[in-house]
Design a protein around this motif. Structure first.
Motif, PDB file in Angstrom:
ATOM      1  N   PHE A 241       0.904  -1.136  -0.106  1.00  0.00           N
ATOM      2  CA  PHE A 241       0.099  -0.072   0.072  1.00  0.00           C
ATOM      3  C   PHE A 241       0.910   1.345   0.079  1.00  0.00           C
ATOM      4  CE2 PHE A 241      -2.869   3.128   2.033  1.00  0.00           C
ATOM      5  CZ  PHE A 241      -3.740   3.174   1.023  1.00  0.00           C
ATOM      6  N   ASP A 242       1.984   1.268   0.551  1.00  0.00           N
ATOM      7  CA  ASP A 242       2.914   2.526   0.615  1.00  0.00           C
ATOM      8  C   ASP A 242       3.568   2.679  -0.847  1.00  0.00           C
ATOM      9  OD1 ASP A 242       4.944   4.244   1.802  1.00  0.00           O
ATOM     10  OD2 ASP A 242       6.176   2.588   0.912  1.00  0.00           O
ATOM     11  N   ILE A 243       3.838   1.578  -1.543  1.00  0.00           N
ATOM     12  CA  ILE A 243       4.356   1.780  -3.026  1.00  0.00           C
ATOM     13  C   ILE A 243       3.023   2.326  -3.828  1.00  0.00           C
ATOM     14  CG2 ILE A 243       5.109   0.743  -4.977  1.00  0.00           C
ATOM     15  CD1 ILE A 243       7.331   0.979  -2.753  1.00  0.00           C
TER      16      ILE A 243
ATOM     17  N   ASN B 238       3.208   2.652 -20.091  1.00  0.00           N
ATOM     18  CA  ASN B 238       4.444   3.093 -20.333  1.00  0.00           C
ATOM     19  C   ASN B 238       5.676   3.076 -19.123  1.00  0.00           C
ATOM     20  OD1 ASN B 238       3.385   5.146 -19.188  1.00  0.00           O
ATOM     21  ND2 ASN B 238       4.074   6.897 -20.645  1.00  0.00           N
ATOM     22  N   VAL B 239       5.162   2.671 -17.974  1.00  0.00           N
ATOM     23  CA  VAL B 239       5.857   2.676 -16.740  1.00  0.00           C
ATOM     24  C   VAL B 239       5.579   1.321 -15.997  1.00  0.00           C
ATOM     25  CG1 VAL B 239       6.725   3.814 -14.646  1.00  0.00           C
ATOM     26  CG2 VAL B 239       6.103   5.354 -16.589  1.00  0.00           C
ATOM     27  N   LEU B 240       6.789   0.660 -15.398  1.00  0.00           N
ATOM     28  CA  LEU B 240       6.412  -0.569 -14.543  1.00  0.00           C
ATOM     29  C   LEU B 240       6.961   0.011 -13.206  1.00  0.00           C
ATOM     30  CD1 LEU B 240       5.915  -3.497 -13.914  1.00  0.00           C
ATOM     31  CD2 LEU B 240       8.140  -3.940 -14.873  1.00  0.00           C
ATOM     32  N   ILE B 241       6.250  -0.169 -12.376  1.00  0.00           N
ATOM     33  CA  ILE B 241       6.805   0.044 -10.741  1.00  0.00           C
ATOM     34  C   ILE B 241       7.170  -1.237 -10.169  1.00  0.00           C
ATOM     35  CG2 ILE B 241       5.969   0.937  -8.554  1.00  0.00           C
ATOM     36  CD1 ILE B 241       5.739   3.159 -10.643  1.00  0.00           C
ATOM     37  N   ARG B 242       8.362  -1.218  -9.586  1.00  0.00           N
ATOM     38  CA  ARG B 242       8.661  -2.268  -8.655  1.00  0.00           C
ATOM     39  C   ARG B 242       9.076  -1.783  -7.378  1.00  0.00           C
ATOM     40  NH1 ARG B 242       6.872  -6.772 -10.587  1.00  0.00           N
ATOM     41  NH2 ARG B 242       8.592  -7.878  -9.652  1.00  0.00           N
ATOM     42  N   GLY B 243       8.638  -2.438  -6.343  1.00  0.00           N
ATOM     43  CA  GLY B 243       8.960  -2.183  -4.902  1.00  0.00           C
ATOM     44  C   GLY B 243      10.072  -2.970  -4.442  1.00  0.00           C
ATOM     45  N   ILE B 244      10.974  -2.248  -3.994  1.00  0.00           N
ATOM     46  CA  ILE B 244      11.991  -2.604  -3.476  1.00  0.00           C
ATOM     47  C   ILE B 244      12.171  -2.482  -1.801  1.00  0.00           C
ATOM     48  CG2 ILE B 244      14.915  -2.598  -3.431  1.00  0.00           C
ATOM     49  CD1 ILE B 244      13.782  -3.153  -5.985  1.00  0.00           C
ATOM     50  N   ARG B 245      12.376  -3.695  -1.013  1.00  0.00           N
ATOM     51  CA  ARG B 245      12.718  -3.848   0.314  1.00  0.00           C
ATOM     52  C   ARG B 245      13.961  -3.972   0.862  1.00  0.00           C
ATOM     53  NH1 ARG B 245      10.742  -8.244   2.504  1.00  0.00           N
ATOM     54  NH2 ARG B 245      10.820  -9.206   0.813  1.00  0.00           N
TER      55      ARG B 245
ATOM     56  N   LEU C 196      10.974   1.629  -6.650  1.00  0.00           N
ATOM     57  CA  LEU C 196      10.694   2.407  -5.309  1.00  0.00           C
ATOM     58  C   LEU C 196      11.066   1.775  -4.034  1.00  0.00           C
ATOM     59  CD1 LEU C 196       7.368   4.194  -6.172  1.00  0.00           C
ATOM     60  CD2 LEU C 196       9.494   5.281  -5.935  1.00  0.00           C
ATOM     61  N   PRO C 197      11.872   2.588  -3.451  1.00  0.00           N
ATOM     62  CA  PRO C 197      12.006   1.528  -2.048  1.00  0.00           C
ATOM     63  C   PRO C 197      10.908   1.834  -1.003  1.00  0.00           C
ATOM     64  CG  PRO C 197      13.399   3.588  -2.119  1.00  0.00           C
ATOM     65  CD  PRO C 197      12.575   3.401  -3.280  1.00  0.00           C
ATOM     66  N   THR C 198      10.549   0.575  -0.312  1.00  0.00           N
ATOM     67  CA  THR C 198       9.588   0.815   0.690  1.00  0.00           C
ATOM     68  C   THR C 198      10.041   1.798   1.682  1.00  0.00           C
ATOM     69  OG1 THR C 198       8.830  -1.611   0.084  1.00  0.00           O
ATOM     70  CG2 THR C 198       8.030  -0.814   2.152  1.00  0.00           C
ATOM     71  N   ASN C 199       9.109   2.410   2.347  1.00  0.00           N
ATOM     72  CA  ASN C 199       9.527   3.344   3.501  1.00  0.00           C
ATOM     73  C   ASN C 199       9.941   2.447   4.578  1.00  0.00           C
ATOM     74  OD1 ASN C 199       8.878   5.700   2.866  1.00  0.00           O
ATOM     75  ND2 ASN C 199       6.653   5.449   3.171  1.00  0.00           N
ATOM     76  N   GLY C 200      11.317   2.657   5.205  1.00  0.00           N
ATOM     77  CA  GLY C 200      12.044   1.875   6.133  1.00  0.00           C
ATOM     78  C   GLY C 200      11.198   1.283   7.285  1.00  0.00           C
ATOM     79  N   ASN C 201      10.262   1.900   7.788  1.00  0.00           N
ATOM     80  CA  ASN C 201       9.484   1.146   8.757  1.00  0.00           C
ATOM     81  C   ASN C 201       8.665   0.063   8.454  1.00  0.00           C
ATOM     82  OD1 ASN C 201       7.891   3.063   7.434  1.00  0.00           O
ATOM     83  ND2 ASN C 201       6.455   3.170   9.368  1.00  0.00           N
ATOM     84  N   LEU C 202       8.474  -0.148   6.948  1.00  0.00           N
ATOM     85  CA  LEU C 202       7.683  -1.308   6.341  1.00  0.00           C
ATOM     86  C   LEU C 202       8.382  -2.207   5.698  1.00  0.00           C
ATOM     87  CD1 LEU C 202       4.718   0.973   4.892  1.00  0.00           C
ATOM     88  CD2 LEU C 202       5.028  -0.195   7.261  1.00  0.00           C
ATOM     89  N   ALA C 203       9.901  -1.615   5.538  1.00  0.00           N
ATOM     90  CA  ALA C 203      10.745  -2.739   4.594  1.00  0.00           C
ATOM     91  C   ALA C 203      10.876  -4.229   5.205  1.00  0.00           C
ATOM     92  CB  ALA C 203      12.216  -2.079   4.499  1.00  0.00           C
ATOM     93  N   PHE C 204      10.653  -4.491   6.321  1.00  0.00           N
ATOM     94  CA  PHE C 204      10.918  -5.948   6.944  1.00  0.00           C
ATOM     95  C   PHE C 204       9.448  -6.634   6.660  1.00  0.00           C
ATOM     96  CE2 PHE C 204       8.585  -3.468  10.028  1.00  0.00           C
ATOM     97  CZ  PHE C 204       7.483  -4.352  10.597  1.00  0.00           C
ATOM     98  N   ILE C 205       8.276  -6.213   6.140  1.00  0.00           N
ATOM     99  CA  ILE C 205       7.255  -6.914   6.042  1.00  0.00           C
ATOM    100  C   ILE C 205       7.054  -7.353   4.659  1.00  0.00           C
ATOM    101  CG2 ILE C 205       4.552  -6.456   5.742  1.00  0.00           C
ATOM    102  CD1 ILE C 205       4.845  -4.063   7.401  1.00  0.00           C
ATOM    103  N   SER C 206       6.868  -8.786   4.431  1.00  0.00           N
ATOM    104  CA  SER C 206       6.778  -9.493   3.275  1.00  0.00           C
ATOM    105  C   SER C 206       5.549 -10.381   3.301  1.00  0.00           C
ATOM    106  CB  SER C 206       7.957 -10.195   2.884  1.00  0.00           C
ATOM    107  OG  SER C 206       7.842 -11.412   3.742  1.00  0.00           O
ATOM    108  N   SER C 207       4.823 -10.556   2.161  1.00  0.00           N
ATOM    109  CA  SER C 207       3.782 -11.250   2.040  1.00  0.00           C
ATOM    110  C   SER C 207       3.865 -13.002   2.556  1.00  0.00           C
ATOM    111  CB  SER C 207       3.049 -11.687   0.613  1.00  0.00           C
ATOM    112  OG  SER C 207       2.508 -10.184   0.146  1.00  0.00           O
ATOM    113  N   SER C 208       5.265 -13.133   2.179  1.00  0.00           N
ATOM    114  CA  SER C 208       5.545 -14.738   2.732  1.00  0.00           C
ATOM    115  C   SER C 208       5.501 -14.701   4.241  1.00  0.00           C
ATOM    116  CB  SER C 208       6.887 -15.162   2.143  1.00  0.00           C
ATOM    117  OG  SER C 208       6.904 -14.872   0.862  1.00  0.00           O
ATOM    118  N   LEU C 209       6.150 -13.810   4.687  1.00  0.00           N
ATOM    119  CA  LEU C 209       6.233 -13.559   6.315  1.00  0.00           C
ATOM    120  C   LEU C 209       4.891 -13.566   6.802  1.00  0.00           C
ATOM    121  CD1 LEU C 209       9.450 -11.504   7.047  1.00  0.00           C
ATOM    122  CD2 LEU C 209       9.129 -14.177   7.149  1.00  0.00           C
ATOM    123  N   VAL C 210       4.107 -12.821   6.289  1.00  0.00           N
ATOM    124  CA  VAL C 210       2.877 -12.679   6.774  1.00  0.00           C
ATOM    125  C   VAL C 210       2.002 -13.922   6.688  1.00  0.00           C
ATOM    126  CG1 VAL C 210       0.659 -11.583   6.437  1.00  0.00           C
ATOM    127  CG2 VAL C 210       2.840 -10.103   6.447  1.00  0.00           C
TER     128      VAL C 210
END
Length: 161
Positions: A19-21, A84-91, A118-132
């Motif tokens: 959601f941040d991205i 014309n643009v592809l967004i990729r989130g980076i943790r 786009l890097p995920t905001n630092g306070n959210l970077a540890f969250i992944s769908s796999s871990l959830v």
């Protein structure tokens, strides 16, 4: 020229990092398509239609965001939607290395496509769908990691509460 961006993912489940991205990307582009992938090989918790509906609930306040499900190749989806643009989130650094490999492939398939990482905001970077999903398997509290509507859907469907 209108800048149409695509942010793809399985979103199983959608997290606050996703959601941040999405929120930040929606401010950068005229139109943002959140492309929810079928991904049957990942054995998702939710059906494609359920994931699309959950993501629509997460993004309803963002007027230039559209949520669409898709099957097949992402490059075909991008072409069909005239993006014309592809967004990729980076943790993490590992995400960056993987995304750089994908970037090379996308550049060959769609030379005019711009790719924005786009890097995920630092306070959210540890969250992944796999871990959830791991927390869900153990019936743990995921409320700090996913949007409210996603938490409610998991409580209903998975936890039967």
């Amino acid at each position: 020229m209108m800048n149409i961006a695509v942010f793809p993912g399985t979103f199983d489940p959608a997290t606050l990092g996703h959601f941040d991205i999405i929120q930040r990307s929606s401010k950068l582009f005229d139109r943002l398509i959140v492309a929810v992938a079928e991904s049957p090989i990942k054995k998702p918790l939710f059906t494609l239609q359920e994931r699309v509906e959950l993501m629509k609930g997460c993004t309803k306040q963002l007027s230039n965001v559209e949520v669409m499900g898709f099957e097949g190749m992402l490059t075909d989806f991008i072409t069909a939607n005239k993006a014309n643009v592809l967004i990729r989130g980076i943790r993490t650094v590992a995400d960056y290395d993987y995304e750089m490999q994908l970037t090379g492939m996308y550049r060959i398939a769609l030379p005019r496509l711009e790719i924005v990482m786009l890097p995920t905001n630092g306070n959210l970077a540890f969250i992944s769908s796999s871990l959830v999903r791991d927390i869900i398997v153990h019936r743990g509290d995921i409320s700090h990691f996913v949007p409210h509507n996603v938490n409610n859907a998991i409580r209903e469907k998975i936890y039967n509460q």
